[in-house]
Design a protein around this motif. Structure first.
Motif, PDB file in Angstrom:
ATOM      1  N   THR A  11      42.386  40.490  43.374  1.00 37.55           N
ATOM      2  CA  THR A  11      41.186  39.683  43.616  1.00 37.55           C
ATOM      3  C   THR A  11      39.999  40.580  43.945  1.00 37.55           C
ATOM      4  O   THR A  11      38.908  40.403  43.412  1.00 37.55           O
ATOM      5  CB  THR A  11      41.438  38.693  44.770  1.00 37.55           C
ATOM      6  N   ILE A  12      40.218  41.552  44.834  1.00 39.96           N
ATOM      7  CA  ILE A  12      39.157  42.477  45.232  1.00 39.96           C
ATOM      8  C   ILE A  12      38.684  43.286  44.031  1.00 39.96           C
ATOM      9  O   ILE A  12      37.474  43.435  43.801  1.00 39.96           O
ATOM     10  CB  ILE A  12      39.637  43.391  46.379  1.00 39.96           C
ATOM     11  N   ALA A  15      36.655  41.048  41.669  1.00 42.79           N
ATOM     12  CA  ALA A  15      35.373  40.657  42.274  1.00 42.79           C
ATOM     13  C   ALA A  15      34.397  41.832  42.303  1.00 42.79           C
ATOM     14  O   ALA A  15      33.205  41.657  42.009  1.00 42.79           O
ATOM     15  CB  ALA A  15      35.601  40.121  43.681  1.00 42.79           C
ATOM     16  N   HIS A  18      33.095  42.407  38.776  1.00 44.13           N
ATOM     17  CA  HIS A  18      32.187  41.318  38.403  1.00 44.13           C
ATOM     18  C   HIS A  18      30.830  41.448  39.100  1.00 44.13           C
ATOM     19  O   HIS A  18      29.781  41.369  38.454  1.00 44.13           O
ATOM     20  CB  HIS A  18      32.819  39.967  38.738  1.00 44.13           C
ATOM     21  N   GLU A  19      30.841  41.636  40.423  1.00 45.24           N
ATOM     22  CA  GLU A  19      29.587  41.705  41.173  1.00 45.24           C
ATOM     23  C   GLU A  19      28.781  42.953  40.824  1.00 45.24           C
ATOM     24  O   GLU A  19      27.557  42.898  40.733  1.00 45.24           O
ATOM     25  CB  GLU A  19      29.854  41.646  42.675  1.00 45.24           C
ATOM     26  N   GLU A  45      38.236  49.184  42.154  1.00 46.02           N
ATOM     27  CA  GLU A  45      38.021  48.378  40.952  1.00 46.02           C
ATOM     28  C   GLU A  45      39.244  48.363  40.045  1.00 46.02           C
ATOM     29  O   GLU A  45      39.420  47.432  39.269  1.00 46.02           O
ATOM     30  CB  GLU A  45      36.793  48.858  40.181  1.00 46.02           C
ATOM     31  N   ARG A  69      33.028  36.883  49.074  1.00 43.14           N
ATOM     32  CA  ARG A  69      32.962  36.915  47.615  1.00 43.14           C
ATOM     33  C   ARG A  69      33.835  38.035  47.050  1.00 43.14           C
ATOM     34  O   ARG A  69      34.242  37.972  45.900  1.00 43.14           O
ATOM     35  CB  ARG A  69      31.522  37.064  47.141  1.00 43.14           C
ATOM     36  N   LEU A  70      34.126  39.044  47.875  1.00 46.24           N
ATOM     37  CA  LEU A  70      34.943  40.167  47.408  1.00 46.24           C
ATOM     38  C   LEU A  70      36.437  39.951  47.625  1.00 46.24           C
ATOM     39  O   LEU A  70      37.243  40.636  47.002  1.00 46.24           O
ATOM     40  CB  LEU A  70      34.494  41.456  48.099  1.00 46.24           C
ATOM     41  N   GLU A  72      37.969  36.536  48.216  1.00 48.41           N
ATOM     42  CA  GLU A  72      38.411  35.149  48.040  1.00 48.41           C
ATOM     43  C   GLU A  72      38.843  34.882  46.602  1.00 48.41           C
ATOM     44  O   GLU A  72      38.039  34.995  45.685  1.00 48.41           O
ATOM     45  CB  GLU A  72      37.276  34.194  48.424  1.00 48.41           C
TER      46      GLU A  72
END
Length: 186
Positions: A11-12, A15, A18-19, A45, A69-70, A72
């Motif tokens: 997930t991290i 995220a 993506h961010e 990453e 956001r990083l 969840e």
């Protein structure tokens, strides 16, 4: 090829990619802004790193996104997190861990965490995004928290709020201390 990373690392990793791409930053530039090594960011990453709370907060500030956001994962309509479950992220500087319980909607930017602390070293947090506010309710134990020069002592059931956009601290005063932390981001 290495195996797929396990949550919350997967997930991290997703995220962060993506961010970083959303804001158009290179690995080098994001690492510089967050004050971390490019190799550390590259590992995160790819899902092979082991991020601390401090590293993820620094990346969130550099990306101008909430910590949640990083970490969840996408959520279902009904969600239960059993005691002891959830994506627990540990501090590298204190016996402190945070478990994200709920991330705020994009328009609300409010996140709910369960934090667990043990006496010993103080958890020092750098300033979060501008105008952030922290709300804290102690569930068990005692703790001292707040901005560097305005710390308060809290016990079970006590509530405090303080600016999250200034350096602040958390210190457990009794074993088994835990609290619910609500982070508001403008």
């Amino acid at each position: 090829m290495p195996p797929d990373p396990a949550p919350p690392l997967a997930t991290i990793a997703a995220a962060l990619r993506h961010e970083r791409q959303r804001v158009g930053l290179s690995l080098t530039e994001l690492a510089r802004r967050a004050g971390i090594a490019k190799s550390t960011l590259s590992q995160l990453e790819s899902g092979t790193g082991n991020p601390s709370v401090e590293t993820l907060w620094a990346l969130g500030v550099a990306l101008d996104v909430p910590f949640s956001r990083l970490v969840e994962p996408p959520v279902a309509a009904v969600r239960v997190i059993r005691a002891g479950d959830g994506p627990r992220i540990r501090s590298e500087h204190a016996d402190f861990s945070g478990t994200l319980l709920a991330a705020g909607a994009a328009h609300a930017r409010r996140d709910v965490y369960l934090i667990e602390l043990e006496p010993g070293r103080v958890r020092s947090a750098a300033a979060h995004t501008p105008r952030s506010v922290e709300h804290l309710v102690v569930g068990a134990g005692r703790l001292r928290c707040g901005p560097e020069h305005e710390q308060v002592e809290l016990g079970p059931g006590d509530y405090a709020t303080f600016p999250g956009d200034a350096p602040h601290h958390y210190e457990a005063l009794e074993p088994g201390t835990f609290a619910v932390l609500i982070m508001e981001h403008p």
